[in-house]
Design an enzyme around this catalytic site. Structure first.
Site, PDB file in Angstrom:
ATOM      1  N   SER A   1      -2.628   8.087   7.252  1.00 31.54           N
ATOM      2  CA  SER A   1      -3.000   6.989   6.528  1.00 31.54           C
ATOM      3  C   SER A   1      -4.450   6.590   6.822  1.00 31.54           C
ATOM      4  O   SER A   1      -5.177   7.047   7.692  1.00 31.54           O
ATOM      5  CB  SER A   1      -2.365   5.555   7.395  1.00 31.54           C
ATOM      6  OG  SER A   1      -2.794   4.400   7.115  1.00 31.54           O
TER       7      SER A   1
ATOM      8  N   TYR B   1       0.713   1.394  14.951  1.00 32.49           N
ATOM      9  CA  TYR B   1       0.861   1.976  13.771  1.00 32.49           C
ATOM     10  C   TYR B   1      -0.426   3.114  13.659  1.00 32.49           C
ATOM     11  O   TYR B   1      -0.229   4.334  13.709  1.00 32.49           O
ATOM     12  CB  TYR B   1       0.928   1.172  12.397  1.00 32.49           C
ATOM     13  CG  TYR B   1       0.834   1.742  11.056  1.00 32.49           C
ATOM     14  CD1 TYR B   1       2.053   2.804  10.910  1.00 32.49           C
ATOM     15  CD2 TYR B   1       0.040   1.702  10.353  1.00 32.49           C
ATOM     16  CE1 TYR B   1       1.991   3.630   9.531  1.00 32.49           C
ATOM     17  CE2 TYR B   1      -0.110   2.623   9.124  1.00 32.49           C
ATOM     18  CZ  TYR B   1       1.071   3.167   8.741  1.00 32.49           C
ATOM     19  OH  TYR B   1       0.971   3.885   7.655  1.00 32.49           O
TER      20      TYR B   1
HETATM   21  P1  NAP Z   1       8.540   3.262   2.141  1.00 33.79           P
HETATM   22  O1  NAP Z   1       8.729   3.102   0.617  1.00 33.79           O
HETATM   23  O2  NAP Z   1       9.017   2.530   3.052  1.00 33.79           O
HETATM   24  O3  NAP Z   1       9.011   4.977   2.246  1.00 33.79           O
HETATM   25  C1  NAP Z   1       9.322   5.267   3.596  1.00 33.79           C
HETATM   26  C2  NAP Z   1      10.265   6.580   3.514  1.00 33.79           C
HETATM   27  O4  NAP Z   1      10.505   7.224   4.835  1.00 33.79           O
HETATM   28  C3  NAP Z   1      11.654   6.080   3.040  1.00 33.79           C
HETATM   29  O5  NAP Z   1      12.139   7.187   2.344  1.00 33.79           O
HETATM   30  C4  NAP Z   1      12.283   5.873   4.369  1.00 33.79           C
HETATM   31  O6  NAP Z   1      13.677   6.148   4.311  1.00 33.79           O
HETATM   32  C5  NAP Z   1      11.603   7.139   5.143  1.00 33.79           C
HETATM   33  N1  NAP Z   1      12.088   7.265   6.503  1.00 33.79           N
HETATM   34  C6  NAP Z   1      11.482   6.023   7.407  1.00 33.79           C
HETATM   35  N2  NAP Z   1      12.050   6.233   8.542  1.00 33.79           N
HETATM   36  C7  NAP Z   1      12.740   7.489   8.609  1.00 33.79           C
HETATM   37  C8  NAP Z   1      13.202   8.069   9.701  1.00 33.79           C
HETATM   38  N3  NAP Z   1      13.337   7.971  10.957  1.00 33.79           N
HETATM   39  N4  NAP Z   1      13.818   9.288   9.321  1.00 33.79           N
HETATM   40  C9  NAP Z   1      13.798   9.882   8.105  1.00 33.79           C
HETATM   41  N5  NAP Z   1      13.201   8.989   7.119  1.00 33.79           N
HETATM   42  C10 NAP Z   1      12.693   8.059   7.323  1.00 33.79           C
HETATM   43  O7  NAP Z   1       6.638   3.640   2.490  1.00 33.79           O
HETATM   44  P2  NAP Z   1       5.847   4.567   2.065  1.00 33.79           P
HETATM   45  O8  NAP Z   1       4.746   3.881   1.945  1.00 33.79           O
HETATM   46  O9  NAP Z   1       6.288   5.550   0.789  1.00 33.79           O
HETATM   47  O10 NAP Z   1       5.523   5.517   3.334  1.00 33.79           O
HETATM   48  C11 NAP Z   1       5.539   7.053   3.200  1.00 33.79           C
HETATM   49  C12 NAP Z   1       4.552   7.532   4.142  1.00 33.79           C
HETATM   50  O11 NAP Z   1       3.069   6.778   3.832  1.00 33.79           O
HETATM   51  C13 NAP Z   1       4.581   6.763   5.595  1.00 33.79           C
HETATM   52  O12 NAP Z   1       4.370   7.784   6.876  1.00 33.79           O
HETATM   53  C14 NAP Z   1       3.359   5.681   5.677  1.00 33.79           C
HETATM   54  O13 NAP Z   1       3.215   5.258   6.992  1.00 33.79           O
HETATM   55  C15 NAP Z   1       2.511   6.249   4.794  1.00 33.79           C
HETATM   56  N6  NAP Z   1       1.491   5.297   4.186  1.00 33.79           N
HETATM   57  C16 NAP Z   1       1.645   4.393   3.336  1.00 33.79           C
HETATM   58  C17 NAP Z   1       0.709   3.544   2.763  1.00 33.79           C
HETATM   59  C18 NAP Z   1       0.988   2.508   1.962  1.00 33.79           C
HETATM   60  O14 NAP Z   1       0.233   1.664   1.515  1.00 33.79           O
HETATM   61  N7  NAP Z   1       2.093   2.587   1.085  1.00 33.79           N
HETATM   62  C19 NAP Z   1      -0.369   3.576   3.263  1.00 33.79           C
HETATM   63  C20 NAP Z   1      -0.815   4.727   4.287  1.00 33.79           C
HETATM   64  C21 NAP Z   1       0.072   5.341   4.802  1.00 33.79           C
HETATM   65  P3  NAP Z   1      15.097   5.039   4.256  1.00 33.79           P
HETATM   66  O15 NAP Z   1      14.930   4.556   2.663  1.00 33.79           O
HETATM   67  O16 NAP Z   1      16.047   5.629   4.872  1.00 33.79           O
HETATM   68  O17 NAP Z   1      14.326   3.817   5.114  1.00 33.79           O
END
Ligand code: NAP
Length: 277
Positions: free
Chosen positions: A137, A150
């Site tokens: 991130s 975080y």
């Molecule tokens: P998201 O839509 O909430 O997706 C998160 C994914 O991770 C979902 O598939 C979720 O599964 C899975 N997950 C969460 N906890 C888990 C666990 N204990 N074991 C296995 N799977 C798990 O959010 P996202 O933004 O796409 O997040 C993806 C990554 O990008 C994360 O690492 C996040 O920190 C990073 N990120 C996001 C942003 C942003 O602005 N969106 C910015 C910087 C970094 P479930 O459906 O089962 O919950």
């Protein structure tokens, strides 16, 4: 088209992982994706009955990870690209947030990614090939009030990623920390864990931040499909970087932080130098 690859992506049920899986499948790659429910597994495999393979795995199920990775490769053959994407954000004032929330944040964002990586590295090393993408991130370089746990988890993953990139380069294995800015996913919506407020002293500084994050959810500038396309370019590169920012917000905030850090180092240089014999 680039050569066809097999990707193993954690967390393909929504957001960046789902977008990457879709774009990779559309580009002709094969995707093995982890999910946490039977419904999510079926939805994922329906994307491409031949090329999308779902695996039920919570990345904190540490005892199962090695056997899941071994079984996956026995069934589908070698994986070329591991994407440690599964993760979530904890939001809460440091003083108000229980230690247990930090443990949980690290279990998923750090230890989960590390455990999955450890399961794959022996295979990559034996084959002298592989690429690991760790989704960190901009919060792995910059910080904001209210997301200490975080940011700490993403700083940790950045550090591990950077070190690992040096250890594995002699084996022709690349490691890239991919640091997104704000993207339109479920991150600030259903996935976020928000510690309830309890100390009135923080009302003035933090309540507006929490409110703004809630209101911005779903309206962030970053487009997950474009992030996915950028990641496909990354895995296609013969010389991928150790770090890649995604999004103009990440670019300007991280640049600003690094230049402020450089100025502070200059300002205190004499004191820093004063400690050598
Ligand atoms: P998201 O839509 O909430 O997706 C998160 C994914 O991770 C979902 O598939 C979720 O599964 C899975 N997950 C969460 N906890 C888990 C666990 N204990 N074991 C296995 N799977 C798990 O959010 P996202 O933004 O796409 O997040 C993806 C990554 O990008 C994360 O690492 C996040 O920190 C990073 N990120 C996001 C942003 C942003 O602005 N969106 C910015 C910087 C970094 P479930 O459906 O089962 O919950």
């Amino acid at each position: 088209m680039s050569s066809r690859k097999t990707l193993f992506i954690t967390g393909v049920s929504s957001g960046l992982g789902n977008a990457l899986a879709r774009e990779a499948l559309a580009a002709g790659h094969r995707v093995i994706g982890t999910v946490r429910s039977e419904a999510a597994l079926q939805a994922f495999e329906a994307l491409s009955p031949d090329q999308a393979h779902g695996v039920l795995l919570d990345v904190t199920d540490f005892e199962r990870i090695d056997s899941v990775v071994a079984a996956t490769q026995a069934r589908h053959g070698p994986v070329d690209v591991l994407v440690n994407n599964a993760g979530y954000g904890h939001e809460g004032i440091f003083e108000e947030s229980p230690l247990e929330e930090m443990r949980r944040q690290f279990d998923v964002n750090v230890f989960g990614a590390v455990a999955v990586t450890k399961a794959f590295v022996p295979y990559f090393r034996q084959r002298r090939a592989g690429h690991i993408l760790n989704i960190t991130s901009m919060g792995g370089t910059i910080t904001m009030p209210g997301i200490a746990y975080y940011c700490a988890s993403k700083f940790a993953l950045e550090g591990i990623s950077d070190t690992l990139s040096k250890e594995l380069l002699p084996f022709n294995i690349f490691v890239t920390a991919v640091a997104p800015g704000s993207f339109r996913t479920d991150w600030a919506g259903r996935s976020m864990r928000r510690t309830p407020r309890s100390i009135a002293d923080y009302d003035a500084s933090f309540d507006p931040i929490r409110k703004a994050r809630e209101e911005k959810s779903g309206k962030q500038p970053g487009n997950p499909q474009k992030a996915a396309r950028a990641m496909l370019q990354l895995i296609d590169s013969p010389t991928p970087p150790a770090h890649l920012l995604l999004g103009s917000d990440a670019l300007s905030l991280v640049r600003d932080k690094l230049s402020r850090a450089a100025r502070e180092i200059d300002q205190w240089e004499a004191l820093s130098r004063s400690t050598d014999d």
